[in-house]
Write an enzyme that holds these catalytic residues in place. Structure first.
Site, PDB file in Angstrom:
ATOM      1  N   GLY A   1      -1.080   4.626  -0.113  1.00 10.77           N
ATOM      2  CA  GLY A   1      -1.949   5.782   0.065  1.00 10.77           C
ATOM      3  C   GLY A   1      -2.023   6.396   1.443  1.00 10.77           C
ATOM      4  O   GLY A   1      -2.154   7.602   1.568  1.00 10.77           O
ATOM      5  N   GLU A   2      -1.970   5.619   2.505  1.00  6.92           N
ATOM      6  CA  GLU A   2      -2.237   6.165   3.836  1.00  6.92           C
ATOM      7  C   GLU A   2      -1.025   6.820   4.482  1.00  6.92           C
ATOM      8  O   GLU A   2      -1.157   7.839   5.149  1.00  6.92           O
ATOM      9  CB  GLU A   2      -2.752   5.062   4.776  1.00  6.92           C
ATOM     10  CG  GLU A   2      -4.113   4.524   4.404  1.00  6.92           C
ATOM     11  CD  GLU A   2      -4.058   3.480   3.299  1.00  6.92           C
ATOM     12  OE1 GLU A   2      -2.944   3.038   2.938  1.00  6.92           O
ATOM     13  OE2 GLU A   2      -5.123   3.115   2.778  1.00  6.92           O
TER      14      GLU A   2
ATOM     15  N   GLY B   1       0.819  -1.209   0.000  1.00  5.57           N
ATOM     16  CA  GLY B   1       0.000   0.000   0.000  1.00  5.57           C
ATOM     17  C   GLY B   1       0.853   1.259   0.000  1.00  5.57           C
ATOM     18  O   GLY B   1       1.957   1.287   0.528  1.00  5.57           O
TER      19      GLY B   1
END
Length: 182
Positions: free
Chosen positions: A120-121, A118
Site C-alpha cells: 500500500g505505501e 506490504g
C-alpha cells in the site's frame, strides 16, 4: 526474527518491499505546465496473491502520486484550509492520469502470509520524486518542492524571483465557497 520491546532493538520490520518508478513527462514552454505522459512501476511485493487487485493498488497509488506532484496545493488561511472545495482544490482527473505500466518482481517473504509483503505505501512515495526528476531531465532545472505548478516552472525558467505559487495570496488564489455563499 528478533524484536525487543524494552530496548526497541532488533528487526522491527521483517519484510521490506521495494519499487522502481520511471516517469515520462512533457513540459509546455508556452504555458509552463508539466504533464506525465507515461509512468512505469516495477514493484516487488513478495508473492503477488491477486495480480489484478495488486496492479490496481499500484495504479491508484501512482494516480494519487501524480496529484501530489503536480496538482494538489493546500492553501492555508488563519489555520484553516482555504481551498477545501472540489471547485478550488485541484486534483487529477482520469484525463490527467497517464498510462501506468505495472510490473511485479516476486521475491516471496518467509515472514508474510503466503510469501506476501506490504503493497500500500510504496505507490504513494515514489511517483512525485520520479516526476520531478523527469522534469529536471527535460528542463535542466532541479525542482525541490511539490506540487510543481505552472507558476513555479515559469518562475524558474524565466528567473523571475518571488513569482512562484508560494507567494500566492489565498484571498486571490481562487474562490472559497461556503454553504453561506453557495
Amino acid at each position: 526474527m528478533f524484536w525487543d520491546d524494552e530496548t526497541y532493538s532488533g528487526e522491527a520490520y521483517p519484510a521490506y518491499a521495494w519499487a522502481v518508478y520511471v516517469a515520462e513527462v512533457a513540459v509546455d514552454t508556452t504555458t509552463y505546465s508539466a504533464s506525465v505522459t507515461n509512468f512505469y512501476a516495477l514493484q516487488e511485493v513478495g508473492k503477488v496473491l491477486h495480480p489484478i487487485l495488486a496492479a490496481g493498488q499500484i495504479e491508484g497509488g501512482v494516480a494519487q502520486g501524480v496529484g501530489y506532484a503536480l496538482y494538489e496545493k493546500c492553501i492555508w488561511n488563519n489555520g484553516r484550509l482555504a481551498n477545501n472545495q472540489m471547485t478550488n482544490y485541484i486534483m487529477p482527473t482520469s484525463a490527467d492520469v497517464p498510462p501506468i505500466h505495472v510490473t511485479f518482481e516476486e521475491i516471496p517473504s518467509p515472514h508474510g502470509a503466503f510469501g506476501a509483503k506490504g503493497i500500500g505505501e510504496l505507490p504513494m512515495d515514489g511517483p512525485a520524486p520520479a516526476i520531478l526528476n523527469a522534469i529536471e531531465h527535460a528542463t535542466g532545472i532541479a525542482f525541490t518542492e511539490i506540487p510543481l505548478l505552472p507558476e513555479d516552472i515559469f518562475e524558474r525558467m524565466t528567473s523571475a524571483p518571488g513569482a512562484g505559487s508560494e507567494s500566492l495570496d489565498p484571498a486571490i488564489a481562487g474562490p472559497v465557497f461556503s454553504e453561506a455563499t453557495a
